[in-house]
Motif scaffolding. Structure first.
Motif, PDB file in Angstrom:
ATOM      1  N   LEU A 220       4.824  -5.573   4.357  1.00 28.02           N
ATOM      2  CA  LEU A 220       3.351  -6.231   4.424  1.00 28.02           C
ATOM      3  C   LEU A 220       2.108  -5.072   4.623  1.00 28.02           C
ATOM      4  CD1 LEU A 220       3.483  -9.661   5.996  1.00 28.02           C
ATOM      5  CD2 LEU A 220       3.406  -9.071   3.603  1.00 28.02           C
ATOM      6  N   LEU A 221       2.395  -4.376   5.629  1.00 30.06           N
ATOM      7  CA  LEU A 221       1.343  -3.254   5.989  1.00 30.06           C
ATOM      8  C   LEU A 221       1.120  -2.110   4.841  1.00 30.06           C
ATOM      9  CD1 LEU A 221       2.113  -2.349   9.769  1.00 30.06           C
ATOM     10  CD2 LEU A 221       0.311  -3.671   8.902  1.00 30.06           C
ATOM     11  N   PRO A 222       1.996  -1.681   4.237  1.00 25.20           N
ATOM     12  CA  PRO A 222       1.635  -0.757   3.140  1.00 25.20           C
ATOM     13  C   PRO A 222       0.889  -1.648   2.055  1.00 25.20           C
ATOM     14  CG  PRO A 222       3.892  -0.508   3.747  1.00 25.20           C
ATOM     15  CD  PRO A 222       3.379  -1.733   4.542  1.00 25.20           C
ATOM     16  N   LEU A 223       1.449  -3.033   1.835  1.00 24.87           N
ATOM     17  CA  LEU A 223       0.742  -3.701   0.827  1.00 24.87           C
ATOM     18  C   LEU A 223      -0.506  -4.132   1.043  1.00 24.87           C
ATOM     19  CD1 LEU A 223       1.379  -5.158  -2.064  1.00 24.87           C
ATOM     20  CD2 LEU A 223       1.890  -7.265  -0.745  1.00 24.87           C
ATOM     21  N   ILE A 224      -0.985  -4.359   2.341  1.00 26.71           N
ATOM     22  CA  ILE A 224      -2.307  -4.725   2.580  1.00 26.71           C
ATOM     23  C   ILE A 224      -3.181  -3.493   2.523  1.00 26.71           C
ATOM     24  CG2 ILE A 224      -3.853  -5.321   4.405  1.00 26.71           C
ATOM     25  CD1 ILE A 224      -1.532  -6.967   5.728  1.00 26.71           C
ATOM     26  N   LEU A 225      -2.689  -2.391   2.747  1.00 27.08           N
ATOM     27  CA  LEU A 225      -3.208  -1.270   2.658  1.00 27.08           C
ATOM     28  C   LEU A 225      -3.619  -0.865   1.266  1.00 27.08           C
ATOM     29  CD1 LEU A 225      -1.857   1.220   5.083  1.00 27.08           C
ATOM     30  CD2 LEU A 225      -4.091   0.167   5.262  1.00 27.08           C
ATOM     31  N   LEU A 226      -2.552  -1.265   0.393  1.00 28.48           N
ATOM     32  CA  LEU A 226      -2.843  -1.046  -1.314  1.00 28.48           C
ATOM     33  C   LEU A 226      -3.777  -1.922  -1.663  1.00 28.48           C
ATOM     34  CD1 LEU A 226      -1.745   0.506  -3.755  1.00 28.48           C
ATOM     35  CD2 LEU A 226      -0.047  -1.188  -4.123  1.00 28.48           C
ATOM     36  N   ILE A 230      -7.422  -0.773  -3.454  1.00 24.62           N
ATOM     37  CA  ILE A 230      -8.044  -1.142  -5.019  1.00 24.62           C
ATOM     38  C   ILE A 230      -9.314  -1.859  -4.793  1.00 24.62           C
ATOM     39  CG2 ILE A 230      -7.276  -2.608  -6.885  1.00 24.62           C
ATOM     40  CD1 ILE A 230      -4.199  -2.060  -6.121  1.00 24.62           C
ATOM     41  N   ALA A 231      -9.197  -2.947  -3.969  1.00 18.11           N
ATOM     42  CA  ALA A 231     -10.631  -3.378  -3.857  1.00 18.11           C
ATOM     43  C   ALA A 231     -11.802  -2.630  -3.642  1.00 18.11           C
ATOM     44  CB  ALA A 231     -10.481  -4.471  -2.741  1.00 18.11           C
ATOM     45  N   LEU A 232     -11.595  -1.572  -2.721  1.00 15.83           N
ATOM     46  CA  LEU A 232     -12.692  -0.543  -2.305  1.00 15.83           C
ATOM     47  C   LEU A 232     -12.807   0.320  -3.688  1.00 15.83           C
ATOM     48  CD1 LEU A 232     -14.273   0.672  -0.277  1.00 15.83           C
ATOM     49  CD2 LEU A 232     -12.511   2.195   0.349  1.00 15.83           C
ATOM     50  N   TYR A 233     -11.847   0.642  -4.342  1.00 15.62           N
ATOM     51  CA  TYR A 233     -11.861   1.425  -5.512  1.00 15.62           C
ATOM     52  C   TYR A 233     -13.183   0.714  -6.606  1.00 15.62           C
ATOM     53  CZ  TYR A 233     -10.960   3.452 -10.094  1.00 15.62           C
ATOM     54  OH  TYR A 233     -11.175   4.026 -11.307  1.00 15.62           O
TER      55      TYR A 233
END
Length: 276
Positions: A220-226, A230-233
């Motif tokens: 979950l942690l890497p998925l949340i960071l991803l 993406i949203a920030l991009y």
């Protein structure tokens, strides 16, 4: 004899449990005959052993040392001469009976999560389903013997036994599960000097952990960071596209007033005067 020490100006002899030892009483030659009395004193009892003096000495044999022999010994020389009884006492000798076996070692090998210490006791942690082994070993003293692995938990107690091979034994557990959670110790058993001896190791505690929360967290942690990246991009990209559009909407107003955009546009008051 293992060793000799001195406590309060008194010799203390140490012997192994089960070993043979002899206490000798002797005196300088003065008169023929007489007898020796060996007096034993411990916190629980007192015993006397008597032998005739042969060549001004006597030897008291103890075939197998045991805890009951631990205490203080002294020799009394008795002699009847000149129609009187005389006696003389030796110094006091103290005897300590030691365990024949050294303390065995206990160790664990596995894909361990960690080791902690609680109440001066090592606590090993392994994953549910992982393979682990517990090893019992001892410093070489005597050949043969066996190791007993003792397991104790709040619900049950189990014993597993293996012969000692090269003074060690290994107990394999293919898949850790909650039932393996508890305390373990090794007991070394040996038959020597016509007696059975045993010695126990320190206690090792085992905790079995469920790996699922760690696996979920790792996913979950890497998925949340991803998702956040993406949203920030897209947010930043959208802002960069809107800014030039606003500038294009303003610049034609400058040109309609006859002023280049690079020199800046007139204010409302100047625009009104120009209209007049």
């Amino acid at each position: 004899m293992v060793g000799v020490s001195e406590e309060d100006q008194q010799e203390v002899f140490q012997v192994f449990w089960g070993s043979t030892f002899t206490i000798s009483c002797s005196i300088q030659p003065q008169y023929p005959g007489g007898s020796f009395q060996l007096t034993f004193t411990s916190s629980n009892s007192t015993h006397n052993y008597t032998q005739p003096a042969v060549n001004h000495s006597a030897h008291f044999l103890f075939p197998a040392a045991e805890p009951a022999h631990q205490g203080s010994y002294s020799c009394f020389y008795h002699l009847y001469v000149f129609s009187h009884n005389f006696f003389s006492e030796s110094r006091v000798l103290s005897l300590s009976v030691m365990d024949l076996l050294l303390q065995p070692n206990i160790s664990m090998s596995s894909s361990m999560v960690g080791i902690s210490e609680e109440d001066q006791q090592e606590v090993f942690q392994v994953f549910w389903g992982s393979t682990f082994s517990i090893s019992c070993s001892i410093q070489p003293q005597y050949p043969g013997g066996s190791f007993q692995l003792t397991f104790t938990s709040s619900n049950s107690a189990h014993n597993s036994t293996q012969p000692a091979v090269n003074h060690s034994a290994h107990f394999l557990f293919p898949a850790a599960e909650p039932a393996h959670q508890g305390s373990y110790s090794c007991v070394d058993h040996l038959y020597v000097f016509s007696h059975n001896f045993s010695s126990e190791s320190r206690v090792l505690s085992l905790t079995v952990m469920d790996p699922r929360p760690l696996i979920i967290r790792a996913i979950l942690l890497p998925l949340i960071l991803l998702v956040e990246n993406i949203a920030l991009y897209f947010y930043c990209r959208a802002n960069r596209e809107q800014l030039p559009c606003r500038q294009n909407n303003i610049e034609p107003d400058y040109y309609n007033l006859g002023v280049p955009a690079a020199e800046g546009g007139p204010n409302e008051e100047e625009g009104a005067q120009g209209a007049e």
